[in-house]
Design an enzyme around this catalytic site. Sequence first.
Site, PDB file in Angstrom:
ATOM      1  CB  SER A  17      -9.328   0.588  -0.217  1.00 46.76           C
ATOM      2  OG  SER A  17      -8.771   0.596  -1.364  1.00 46.76           O
ATOM      3  CG  HIS A  63      -5.284   3.664   0.927  1.00 44.14           C
ATOM      4  ND1 HIS A  63      -4.859   2.554   0.695  1.00 44.14           N
ATOM      5  CD2 HIS A  63      -6.677   3.818   0.402  1.00 44.14           C
ATOM      6  CE1 HIS A  63      -5.859   1.997   0.116  1.00 44.14           C
ATOM      7  NE2 HIS A  63      -6.909   2.582   0.007  1.00 44.14           N
ATOM      8  CG  ASP A 106      -2.236   0.628   0.958  1.00 43.73           C
ATOM      9  OD1 ASP A 106      -2.443   1.831   0.730  1.00 43.73           O
ATOM     10  OD2 ASP A 106      -3.202  -0.248   0.791  1.00 43.73           O
TER      11      ASP A 106
END
Length: 433
Positions: free
Chosen positions: A334, A172, A137
Amino acid sequence: MIYSSIDRELILATADTINDTDTTFHQHIAIFNSRPDDNCIATLNNGSLLTLDEETHFVMLSKKIEQKYPCLENDPGFMAYELDDPVYFLAQNSSNEMELNPPNWGLTRISQRELPLGKAYFYPASAGRGVHIYILDTGVDIEQPDIAGRAEHGISKIKDGNKTSSMDYHGHGTMVSCIAAGTQYGVAKKSLIISVKVLEDDGEGYVSNILFGMSYAVERMKAENNSIPTVINMSFATGQSSSLNRAVDALTKKGALTVSAAGNSNHKHENMGRNACSYSPASAHNTITVGAVDSSDKLALFSNTGKCTDIYAPGVNIGTMSTNGKSALASGTSFSAPFVSGAAALLYSQAVAKGIFKTVHPRDIKKDILTTSTLDILQGVHESNNRLLYSDTGIPSEIASKSQATTEIMTTIPFIFYIYYWLLIILLCILTF
Protein backbone atom coordinates in the site's frame (compact mmCIF):
# COMPACT_ATOMS: atom_id res chain seq x y z
CA MET A 1 -22.56 -18.15 -14.74
CA ILE A 2 -21.54 -17.20 -18.25
CA TYR A 3 -18.03 -16.04 -19.03
CA SER A 4 -16.77 -14.51 -22.23
CA SER A 5 -13.32 -14.43 -23.82
CA ILE A 6 -14.04 -11.18 -25.65
CA ASP A 7 -11.35 -8.59 -25.00
CA ARG A 8 -11.92 -4.96 -25.93
CA GLU A 9 -10.31 -1.61 -25.17
CA LEU A 10 -12.41 0.52 -22.86
CA ILE A 11 -12.99 4.17 -21.99
CA LEU A 12 -14.69 5.36 -18.81
CA ALA A 13 -17.62 7.77 -18.53
CA THR A 14 -20.51 7.97 -16.10
CA ALA A 15 -24.08 7.23 -17.15
CA ASP A 16 -26.80 9.58 -16.05
CA THR A 17 -28.78 6.58 -14.85
CA ILE A 18 -26.52 6.06 -11.81
CA ASN A 19 -27.79 6.96 -8.38
CA ASP A 20 -24.65 8.41 -6.75
CA THR A 21 -26.04 7.96 -3.25
CA ASP A 22 -26.66 4.24 -3.71
CA THR A 23 -24.03 2.32 -1.77
CA THR A 24 -25.88 -1.01 -1.76
CA PHE A 25 -23.72 -4.10 -1.84
CA HIS A 26 -24.04 -5.37 -5.41
CA GLN A 27 -23.50 -9.12 -5.35
CA HIS A 28 -22.89 -9.52 -9.09
CA ILE A 29 -21.77 -7.40 -12.01
CA ALA A 30 -22.91 -8.01 -15.58
CA ILE A 31 -20.37 -6.87 -18.19
CA PHE A 32 -21.38 -5.53 -21.61
CA ASN A 33 -19.45 -4.20 -24.61
CA SER A 34 -22.44 -2.16 -25.81
CA ARG A 35 -25.19 -0.39 -23.88
CA PRO A 36 -27.87 -2.84 -22.71
CA ASP A 37 -31.54 -2.17 -23.33
CA ASP A 38 -32.92 0.45 -20.94
CA ASN A 39 -36.27 -1.38 -20.81
CA CYS A 40 -34.46 -4.45 -19.53
CA ILE A 41 -32.67 -2.45 -16.86
CA ALA A 42 -36.00 -0.99 -15.74
CA THR A 43 -37.32 -4.49 -14.99
CA LEU A 44 -34.48 -5.29 -12.59
CA ASN A 45 -35.03 -4.84 -8.88
CA ASN A 46 -32.31 -2.56 -7.49
CA GLY A 47 -30.24 -2.94 -10.63
CA SER A 48 -28.19 0.06 -11.77
CA LEU A 49 -26.21 0.83 -14.89
CA LEU A 50 -22.66 2.16 -14.97
CA THR A 51 -21.62 3.14 -18.47
CA LEU A 52 -17.94 3.15 -19.35
CA ASP A 53 -18.35 4.86 -22.72
CA GLU A 54 -19.84 3.24 -25.80
CA GLU A 55 -17.78 0.06 -25.51
CA THR A 56 -18.12 -0.77 -21.83
CA HIS A 57 -21.11 -0.98 -19.51
CA PHE A 58 -21.67 -2.63 -16.14
CA VAL A 59 -25.03 -3.57 -14.64
CA MET A 60 -24.82 -3.79 -10.85
CA LEU A 61 -27.11 -6.53 -9.54
CA SER A 62 -27.88 -6.30 -5.83
CA LYS A 63 -29.12 -9.87 -5.55
CA LYS A 64 -27.45 -13.20 -6.12
CA ILE A 65 -27.93 -14.73 -9.55
CA GLU A 66 -30.34 -17.44 -8.50
CA GLN A 67 -32.54 -16.88 -11.49
CA LYS A 68 -31.94 -16.19 -15.14
CA TYR A 69 -31.91 -12.69 -16.56
CA PRO A 70 -32.86 -13.44 -20.17
CA CYS A 71 -33.06 -9.80 -21.21
CA LEU A 72 -29.48 -9.33 -20.05
CA GLU A 73 -28.03 -12.60 -21.29
CA ASN A 74 -29.73 -12.34 -24.70
CA ASP A 75 -28.47 -8.82 -25.25
CA PRO A 76 -25.92 -8.80 -28.11
CA GLY A 77 -23.46 -6.87 -25.97
CA PHE A 78 -23.56 -9.23 -22.98
CA MET A 79 -20.12 -10.60 -22.08
CA ALA A 80 -20.12 -12.14 -18.61
CA TYR A 81 -21.31 -12.15 -15.02
CA GLU A 82 -18.74 -11.54 -12.33
CA LEU A 83 -18.93 -11.62 -8.55
CA ASP A 84 -18.70 -8.25 -6.86
CA ASP A 85 -15.74 -9.43 -4.82
CA PRO A 86 -14.42 -7.85 -1.64
CA VAL A 87 -11.47 -5.46 -1.93
CA TYR A 88 -8.89 -4.96 0.84
CA PHE A 89 -6.24 -2.38 1.50
CA LEU A 90 -2.65 -3.61 1.80
CA ALA A 91 -1.22 -2.28 5.03
CA GLN A 92 0.83 -4.54 7.26
CA ASN A 93 1.18 -2.39 10.41
CA SER A 94 1.52 1.15 11.72
CA SER A 95 2.61 2.95 14.89
CA ASN A 96 2.56 6.48 16.23
CA GLU A 97 6.27 6.88 16.98
CA MET A 98 9.06 7.49 14.50
CA GLU A 99 12.47 9.05 13.98
CA LEU A 100 12.14 12.31 12.09
CA ASN A 101 15.65 12.52 10.62
CA PRO A 102 14.92 11.78 7.87
CA PRO A 103 11.16 11.44 8.20
CA ASN A 104 10.92 9.00 5.30
CA TRP A 105 13.92 6.88 4.28
CA GLY A 106 12.13 5.95 1.07
CA LEU A 107 12.57 9.48 -0.27
CA THR A 108 16.32 9.14 0.07
CA ARG A 109 16.33 5.70 -1.51
CA ILE A 110 14.53 6.72 -4.67
CA SER A 111 17.02 9.59 -5.08
CA GLN A 112 20.10 7.39 -5.36
CA ARG A 113 21.21 4.36 -7.31
CA GLU A 114 23.09 2.44 -4.66
CA LEU A 115 23.39 1.95 -0.92
CA PRO A 116 24.37 3.13 1.66
CA LEU A 117 21.59 5.59 2.17
CA GLY A 118 22.39 9.27 2.11
CA LYS A 119 20.23 11.86 3.81
CA ALA A 120 18.96 13.97 0.95
CA TYR A 121 15.93 13.79 -1.31
CA PHE A 122 16.34 15.52 -4.66
CA TYR A 123 13.35 16.59 -6.72
CA PRO A 124 12.59 19.05 -9.53
CA ALA A 125 11.37 22.55 -8.73
CA SER A 126 8.01 21.80 -10.35
CA ALA A 127 7.54 19.19 -7.59
CA GLY A 128 4.32 17.82 -9.05
CA ARG A 129 2.67 21.21 -9.47
CA GLY A 130 -0.39 21.12 -11.70
CA VAL A 131 -0.96 17.37 -11.28
CA HIS A 132 -3.97 15.70 -9.66
CA ILE A 133 -3.34 12.53 -7.67
CA TYR A 134 -6.56 10.63 -6.95
CA ILE A 135 -6.39 8.45 -3.84
CA LEU A 136 -8.96 5.64 -4.08
CA ASP A 137 -8.92 4.49 -0.49
CA THR A 138 -10.47 4.88 3.00
CA GLY A 139 -10.75 8.63 2.53
CA VAL A 140 -8.20 11.34 3.33
CA ASP A 141 -7.87 13.73 6.27
CA ILE A 142 -7.56 16.83 4.10
CA GLU A 143 -6.71 18.95 7.16
CA GLN A 144 -3.61 16.87 7.86
CA PRO A 145 -0.79 19.47 8.05
CA ASP A 146 1.43 17.69 5.53
CA ILE A 147 -1.17 18.03 2.76
CA ALA A 148 -3.48 20.78 4.05
CA GLY A 149 -4.29 23.30 1.33
CA ARG A 150 -3.44 20.75 -1.37
CA ALA A 151 -6.09 18.14 -0.67
CA GLU A 152 -9.84 17.99 -1.22
CA HIS A 153 -12.71 15.56 -0.97
CA GLY A 154 -13.95 14.21 -4.27
CA ILE A 155 -16.67 11.61 -3.83
CA SER A 156 -17.49 8.94 -1.28
CA LYS A 157 -19.28 5.66 -1.89
CA ILE A 158 -19.20 4.78 1.82
CA LYS A 159 -21.97 5.59 4.27
CA ASP A 160 -21.55 6.88 7.83
CA GLY A 161 -24.92 6.07 9.29
CA ASN A 162 -27.49 7.29 6.79
CA LYS A 163 -25.14 9.67 4.99
CA THR A 164 -22.10 9.20 2.82
CA SER A 165 -18.89 10.29 4.54
CA SER A 166 -15.56 11.37 3.07
CA MET A 167 -13.75 11.29 6.41
CA ASP A 168 -10.82 8.93 6.91
CA TYR A 169 -11.56 7.20 10.20
CA HIS A 170 -8.89 4.57 9.63
CA GLY A 171 -5.83 6.55 8.49
CA HIS A 172 -4.78 4.35 5.58
CA GLY A 173 -5.78 6.77 2.83
CA THR A 174 -4.17 9.69 4.65
CA MET A 175 -0.88 7.82 5.08
CA VAL A 176 -0.87 6.91 1.40
CA SER A 177 -1.58 10.53 0.45
CA CYS A 178 1.27 11.91 2.54
CA ILE A 179 3.76 9.53 0.90
CA ALA A 180 2.57 10.51 -2.56
CA ALA A 181 2.42 14.26 -2.03
CA GLY A 182 3.11 15.38 1.52
CA THR A 183 5.09 18.57 2.00
CA GLN A 184 7.49 16.89 4.40
CA TYR A 185 6.97 13.18 3.83
CA GLY A 186 5.95 13.05 0.19
CA VAL A 187 7.43 12.67 -3.26
CA ALA A 188 5.41 15.24 -5.25
CA LYS A 189 5.22 18.12 -2.81
CA LYS A 190 3.07 20.46 -4.90
CA SER A 191 0.51 18.05 -6.35
CA LEU A 192 -3.18 18.20 -5.48
CA ILE A 193 -4.62 15.19 -3.63
CA ILE A 194 -8.21 14.25 -4.47
CA SER A 195 -9.81 11.80 -2.05
CA VAL A 196 -12.16 9.19 -3.48
CA LYS A 197 -13.49 7.11 -0.62
CA VAL A 198 -14.22 3.60 -1.86
CA LEU A 199 -13.15 1.52 1.17
CA GLU A 200 -14.88 1.17 4.52
CA ASP A 201 -13.26 2.33 7.73
CA ASP A 202 -11.95 -1.21 8.31
CA GLY A 203 -10.15 -1.13 4.96
CA GLU A 204 -12.62 -3.29 3.05
CA GLY A 205 -14.89 -2.55 0.12
CA TYR A 206 -16.24 -4.03 -3.10
CA VAL A 207 -15.36 -3.90 -6.77
CA SER A 208 -18.56 -2.00 -7.51
CA ASN A 209 -17.44 0.83 -5.20
CA ILE A 210 -14.11 0.99 -7.02
CA LEU A 211 -15.85 1.23 -10.39
CA PHE A 212 -17.99 4.12 -9.17
CA GLY A 213 -14.88 5.85 -7.86
CA MET A 214 -13.13 5.46 -11.20
CA SER A 215 -16.18 6.82 -12.93
CA TYR A 216 -16.04 9.94 -10.79
CA ALA A 217 -12.38 10.51 -11.67
CA VAL A 218 -13.03 10.32 -15.39
CA GLU A 219 -16.10 12.55 -15.23
CA ARG A 220 -14.01 15.13 -13.43
CA MET A 221 -11.25 14.82 -16.03
CA LYS A 222 -13.86 15.37 -18.70
CA ALA A 223 -15.20 18.46 -16.93
CA GLU A 224 -11.65 19.81 -16.85
CA ASN A 225 -11.31 19.17 -20.60
CA ASN A 226 -8.56 16.64 -19.89
CA SER A 227 -6.26 19.60 -19.29
CA ILE A 228 -4.80 18.38 -15.98
CA PRO A 229 -2.39 15.43 -15.69
CA THR A 230 -4.01 12.67 -13.65
CA VAL A 231 -2.49 9.90 -11.54
CA ILE A 232 -4.73 7.38 -9.78
CA ASN A 233 -3.30 5.50 -6.80
CA MET A 234 -4.90 2.19 -5.85
CA SER A 235 -3.43 0.66 -2.71
CA PHE A 236 -5.83 -2.28 -2.47
CA ALA A 237 -6.36 -5.69 -3.98
CA THR A 238 -8.97 -8.30 -4.72
CA GLY A 239 -8.90 -11.58 -6.58
CA GLN A 240 -8.43 -11.26 -10.32
CA SER A 241 -11.39 -9.28 -11.63
CA SER A 242 -12.16 -8.85 -15.31
CA SER A 243 -14.39 -5.84 -14.73
CA LEU A 244 -11.83 -4.07 -12.55
CA ASN A 245 -8.93 -4.78 -14.92
CA ARG A 246 -10.95 -3.60 -17.91
CA ALA A 247 -11.86 -0.41 -16.11
CA VAL A 248 -8.23 0.19 -15.12
CA ASP A 249 -7.12 -0.21 -18.72
CA ALA A 250 -9.95 2.11 -19.73
CA LEU A 251 -8.54 4.84 -17.52
CA THR A 252 -5.27 4.64 -19.44
CA LYS A 253 -7.03 5.13 -22.74
CA LYS A 254 -8.83 8.10 -21.25
CA GLY A 255 -5.52 9.66 -20.22
CA ALA A 256 -5.07 8.74 -16.56
CA LEU A 257 -2.01 6.91 -15.27
CA THR A 258 -2.89 4.22 -12.72
CA VAL A 259 -0.57 2.85 -10.06
CA SER A 260 -1.48 -0.36 -8.21
CA ALA A 261 -0.05 -2.14 -5.19
CA ALA A 262 1.20 -5.65 -5.98
CA GLY A 263 -0.51 -7.06 -2.89
CA ASN A 264 0.59 -8.56 0.43
CA SER A 265 1.03 -12.30 0.75
CA ASN A 266 1.29 -12.33 4.57
CA HIS A 267 3.57 -15.36 4.44
CA LYS A 268 5.86 -15.61 7.46
CA HIS A 269 8.58 -17.54 5.63
CA GLU A 270 11.19 -16.02 3.36
CA ASN A 271 10.83 -16.38 -0.42
CA MET A 272 7.11 -17.09 -0.25
CA GLY A 273 5.55 -14.09 -1.99
CA ARG A 274 2.48 -14.84 -4.09
CA ASN A 275 2.07 -14.00 -7.76
CA ALA A 276 0.63 -10.51 -8.27
CA CYS A 277 -0.91 -11.72 -11.52
CA SER A 278 -3.56 -13.47 -9.43
CA TYR A 279 -4.92 -10.16 -8.12
CA SER A 280 -6.59 -7.01 -9.38
CA PRO A 281 -5.91 -4.27 -10.16
CA ALA A 282 -2.30 -5.50 -10.00
CA SER A 283 -2.81 -7.76 -13.03
CA ALA A 284 -4.24 -5.01 -15.27
CA HIS A 285 -2.05 -4.60 -18.34
CA ASN A 286 -1.64 -0.83 -18.37
CA THR A 287 -1.24 -0.10 -14.68
CA ILE A 288 2.13 0.21 -12.95
CA THR A 289 2.20 -2.57 -10.37
CA VAL A 290 4.46 -1.94 -7.39
CA GLY A 291 6.02 -4.39 -4.94
CA ALA A 292 7.77 -3.56 -1.66
CA VAL A 293 11.40 -3.71 -0.54
CA ASP A 294 13.11 -2.79 2.71
CA SER A 295 15.97 -0.38 3.38
CA SER A 296 18.51 -3.12 2.58
CA ASP A 297 17.10 -3.61 -0.93
CA LYS A 298 15.61 -6.95 0.07
CA LEU A 299 12.13 -8.06 -0.89
CA ALA A 300 9.66 -7.34 1.91
CA LEU A 301 8.51 -10.67 3.33
CA PHE A 302 4.88 -9.75 2.71
CA SER A 303 5.24 -8.46 -0.85
CA ASN A 304 3.76 -10.23 -3.83
CA THR A 305 6.06 -10.74 -6.79
CA GLY A 306 5.80 -12.29 -10.28
CA LYS A 307 5.93 -10.95 -13.82
CA CYS A 308 2.99 -8.58 -13.25
CA THR A 309 5.06 -6.68 -10.67
CA ASP A 310 6.59 -3.97 -12.84
CA ILE A 311 8.77 -2.27 -10.25
CA TYR A 312 9.61 -2.14 -6.56
CA ALA A 313 9.69 0.78 -4.15
CA PRO A 314 10.30 1.26 -0.42
CA GLY A 315 7.55 -0.34 1.65
CA VAL A 316 8.84 -1.26 5.11
CA ASN A 317 8.72 1.12 8.09
CA ILE A 318 7.90 4.12 5.94
CA GLY A 319 7.57 7.40 7.75
CA THR A 320 4.31 9.18 7.00
CA MET A 321 1.43 11.03 8.64
CA SER A 322 -1.91 9.61 9.70
CA THR A 323 -5.10 11.39 10.75
CA ASN A 324 -5.26 14.20 13.30
CA GLY A 325 -1.67 15.25 12.69
CA LYS A 326 -0.13 12.02 13.99
CA SER A 327 3.14 10.67 12.62
CA ALA A 328 3.33 6.96 11.78
CA LEU A 329 5.50 4.14 10.52
CA ALA A 330 3.75 2.06 7.89
CA SER A 331 4.56 -1.14 6.00
CA GLY A 332 2.87 -2.78 3.03
CA THR A 333 2.71 -2.58 -0.73
CA SER A 334 0.00 0.00 0.00
CA PHE A 335 2.82 2.37 0.87
CA SER A 336 5.11 1.40 -2.01
CA ALA A 337 2.56 2.37 -4.66
CA PRO A 338 2.36 6.09 -3.67
CA PHE A 339 6.12 6.48 -4.19
CA VAL A 340 5.53 5.62 -7.83
CA SER A 341 2.42 7.80 -8.00
CA GLY A 342 4.47 10.72 -6.70
CA ALA A 343 7.31 10.01 -9.15
CA ALA A 344 4.80 9.98 -12.00
CA ALA A 345 3.45 13.34 -10.82
CA LEU A 346 6.98 14.75 -10.90
CA LEU A 347 7.38 13.68 -14.52
CA TYR A 348 4.00 15.09 -15.49
CA SER A 349 4.74 18.43 -13.81
CA GLN A 350 7.98 18.75 -15.74
CA ALA A 351 6.05 18.12 -18.95
CA VAL A 352 3.58 20.83 -17.93
CA ALA A 353 6.42 23.26 -17.21
CA LYS A 354 7.87 22.58 -20.65
CA GLY A 355 4.49 22.98 -22.34
CA ILE A 356 4.46 19.44 -23.72
CA PHE A 357 1.89 17.77 -21.46
CA LYS A 358 -0.64 17.34 -24.26
CA THR A 359 1.84 15.17 -26.15
CA VAL A 360 2.51 12.90 -23.18
CA HIS A 361 0.50 9.69 -22.81
CA PRO A 362 0.31 7.59 -19.63
CA ARG A 363 2.26 4.89 -21.46
CA ASP A 364 5.10 7.40 -21.91
CA ILE A 365 5.21 8.06 -18.18
CA LYS A 366 5.14 4.34 -17.40
CA LYS A 367 7.93 3.68 -19.86
CA ASP A 368 10.06 6.47 -18.41
CA ILE A 369 9.60 5.21 -14.85
CA LEU A 370 10.55 1.66 -15.84
CA THR A 371 13.49 2.54 -18.08
CA THR A 372 15.07 4.94 -15.57
CA SER A 373 14.71 2.52 -12.66
CA THR A 374 17.76 0.97 -11.02
CA LEU A 375 18.24 -2.54 -12.38
CA ASP A 376 19.31 -5.86 -10.86
CA ILE A 377 20.21 -4.77 -7.34
CA LEU A 378 17.25 -6.20 -5.41
CA GLN A 379 17.44 -9.44 -3.48
CA GLY A 380 14.76 -12.11 -3.38
CA VAL A 381 12.41 -10.77 -6.06
CA HIS A 382 12.21 -14.20 -7.72
CA GLU A 383 10.92 -14.09 -11.30
CA SER A 384 9.83 -10.47 -11.07
CA ASN A 385 11.25 -7.54 -12.94
CA ASN A 386 14.29 -6.58 -10.85
CA ARG A 387 13.67 -2.84 -10.91
CA LEU A 388 13.89 -0.31 -8.08
CA LEU A 389 12.17 3.04 -8.45
CA TYR A 390 14.58 5.89 -9.22
CA SER A 391 13.25 9.41 -9.40
CA ASP A 392 15.52 10.88 -12.07
CA THR A 393 15.95 14.60 -11.45
CA GLY A 394 19.08 15.17 -13.47
CA ILE A 395 21.34 15.34 -10.42
CA PRO A 396 24.18 12.78 -10.69
CA SER A 397 23.47 9.69 -8.61
CA GLU A 398 26.96 9.89 -7.13
CA ILE A 399 26.06 13.20 -5.48
CA ALA A 400 22.72 11.89 -4.27
CA SER A 401 24.26 8.77 -2.68
CA LYS A 402 27.09 10.61 -0.92
CA SER A 403 25.19 13.65 0.23
CA GLN A 404 24.85 14.08 3.97
CA ALA A 405 22.40 16.97 3.74
CA THR A 406 19.54 16.75 6.18
CA THR A 407 17.21 18.88 4.14
CA GLU A 408 15.69 18.30 0.73
CA ILE A 409 17.49 20.11 -2.10
CA MET A 410 15.79 21.08 -5.35
CA THR A 411 17.61 20.55 -8.58
CA THR A 412 17.08 24.06 -9.86
CA ILE A 413 19.27 25.80 -7.28
CA PRO A 414 21.77 27.88 -9.23
CA PHE A 415 25.24 26.47 -9.63
CA ILE A 416 26.79 29.04 -7.29
CA PHE A 417 24.65 27.73 -4.41
CA TYR A 418 25.98 24.23 -4.98
CA ILE A 419 29.51 25.61 -4.58
CA TYR A 420 28.55 27.36 -1.34
CA TYR A 421 26.83 24.21 -0.15
CA TRP A 422 29.88 21.98 -0.57
CA LEU A 423 32.22 24.63 0.88
CA LEU A 424 30.00 24.71 3.96
CA ILE A 425 30.13 20.92 4.26
CA ILE A 426 33.94 20.96 4.05
CA LEU A 427 34.14 23.74 6.64
CA LEU A 428 31.90 21.84 9.04
CA CYS A 429 34.03 18.72 8.64
CA ILE A 430 37.20 20.72 9.43
CA LEU A 431 35.63 22.27 12.51
CA THR A 432 34.35 18.91 13.65
CA PHE A 433 37.76 17.27 13.57
